[in-house]
Design a protein around this motif. Sequence first.
Motif, PDB file in Angstrom:
ATOM      1  N   LEU A  21      44.077  28.008 -28.740  1.00  0.00           N
ATOM      2  CA  LEU A  21      45.332  28.696 -29.000  1.00  0.00           C
ATOM      3  C   LEU A  21      46.459  27.918 -28.338  1.00  0.00           C
ATOM      4  O   LEU A  21      46.388  27.589 -27.143  1.00  0.00           O
ATOM      5  N   LEU A  22      47.508  27.618 -29.081  1.00  0.00           N
ATOM      6  CA  LEU A  22      48.707  26.962 -28.570  1.00  0.00           C
ATOM      7  C   LEU A  22      49.851  27.957 -28.638  1.00  0.00           C
ATOM      8  O   LEU A  22      50.102  28.552 -29.693  1.00  0.00           O
ATOM      9  N   PHE A  59      54.763  25.717 -22.311  1.00  0.00           N
ATOM     10  CA  PHE A  59      53.650  25.499 -23.236  1.00  0.00           C
ATOM     11  C   PHE A  59      52.401  26.073 -22.603  1.00  0.00           C
ATOM     12  O   PHE A  59      52.109  25.818 -21.427  1.00  0.00           O
ATOM     13  N   VAL A  60      51.661  26.851 -23.369  1.00  0.00           N
ATOM     14  CA  VAL A  60      50.413  27.435 -22.881  1.00  0.00           C
ATOM     15  C   VAL A  60      49.291  27.018 -23.816  1.00  0.00           C
ATOM     16  O   VAL A  60      49.379  27.197 -25.039  1.00  0.00           O
ATOM     17  N   LEU A  61      48.251  26.439 -23.250  1.00  0.00           N
ATOM     18  CA  LEU A  61      47.060  26.056 -24.001  1.00  0.00           C
ATOM     19  C   LEU A  61      45.912  26.939 -23.549  1.00  0.00           C
ATOM     20  O   LEU A  61      45.630  27.048 -22.354  1.00  0.00           O
ATOM     21  N   PHE A  90      51.878  17.653 -23.542  1.00  0.00           N
ATOM     22  CA  PHE A  90      51.780  18.369 -22.271  1.00  0.00           C
ATOM     23  C   PHE A  90      50.501  18.066 -21.491  1.00  0.00           C
ATOM     24  O   PHE A  90      50.405  18.444 -20.332  1.00  0.00           O
ATOM     25  N   ARG A  91      49.507  17.430 -22.148  1.00  0.00           N
ATOM     26  CA  ARG A  91      48.270  17.105 -21.451  1.00  0.00           C
ATOM     27  C   ARG A  91      47.902  15.653 -21.742  1.00  0.00           C
ATOM     28  O   ARG A  91      48.037  15.197 -22.895  1.00  0.00           O
TER      29      ARG A  91
END
Length: 442
Positions: free
Chosen positions: A42-43, A50-52, A84-85
């Motif tokens: 889920l992004l 930003f949340v992963l 972001f990663r």
Amino acid sequence: MDDNSVRVGVLSFHDSKESKAICNAVEELGHEPVWLRENNILLRFTDDSFVLEPDVDVVINRLLLSTATQPVEAVGIANAIARFRPMVNDPDAAALASHKIAAAAAMVAAGVPIPKTALAMGTTTVGRIGPTFGEEFVYKTIVGTHGGGAWKVRQNDLLTGTVGTRRAFLQELVRADRERTRDLRVYVVDGTVVGAMYRYADEEEWRTNVARGGSVEDATDALSATVEDTATTAASAVGLDCAGVDLIENEDGWYVLEVNPTAGFRGLFRATGRSPAPVIAKVAVERVGGAVDDELVERLRATLDDSVPSCVPSEGEPIGNDAPVVGLTERVVVSGTTDTKSVAGRAEPVNARTRIDLQLAAAIGAGPIQVGTTDSVENGRRRRPVVDVVVGVAGTERTVDAIVEDRAGEQYPILLGRDVLAEFRIDVASRYGGRIDESFEE
């Protein structure tokens, strides 16, 4: 896991043994693997954040673009995460490598030797440039895998700039004077060769891919410094951290055919007894400052643990729509090197391979016929002729090895096997009732 462990995400929407082996290697090295699949990823974007989910420290990109139905979507998802990663195999580099003409341009710019290659988009241009490639040469789709979408053709074959909806290009047929056709697969990780194998073509087959029955032989210690440098430069030219670099030889030396961003390595392990999975895991862990025991990496390389990893997501509905549906009979668009036909086909999931009528195969230029598969028969096994064809059904395309058979008098000139139907759900109550093109029938 201790407080110093790194959470390593393996981004892979397909159920490959290589992805499993990498997950298991991460865990054996004392770090935490997370398999990022369609049913668990889920992004989310909230304000400026930003949340992963599930979250990870670093990602190993194993998205298989060459067979993806929507490769641009896959690249976009990977690019969103890569903002972001940290990611091992940059998404843009993987996309570049998957496009054989774009990759060829990058390698030529870096001074990497490749076979003579030409992309001609119009039929007239193809006809004009074809004679410069000699009596026999290779005709390939720009995107393909496992040798699919590649034909050995002759000067008098009528060719167009596309196979179905896929653009195709011409390439010199490079070969050495030896009894069995062979090429060289060199596996490069983080700028270093971690293994190499010769791949020998199966009997009556000109392509050496292991997926097509080719045999393998360890070549790691036989590599010259020149070949090592060529392979590592090729991987660097397209920007890949991990790559399978395929080379072919003639009397003048070695040429790079292509660079594979998600190359399989079961054949490499069979040939060399050494797995790249722990080395790939090591690169990811160290990319974010994690610690890895180098001696443990070397010990782990002696096995290829592709069992189901402990981090496999729980079963659940994938994000997005259900599997697409096809009817028991469907309109099928089938393409060869010279033409495209629309016919009625029937789903036959009991067959592993699609079967195509001999006359239809000839009409679309699906040759040359290769003797490349076996069927069980009453008195043992027999070889059956196969051809590469591009099969379009329900808005998707697949390049498959279709078995050629005489279906004169049969209702359906093509029977769709599991090679086409694997990702579909079959509605046996649905039948295709539209018009079809039967002009291939003499």
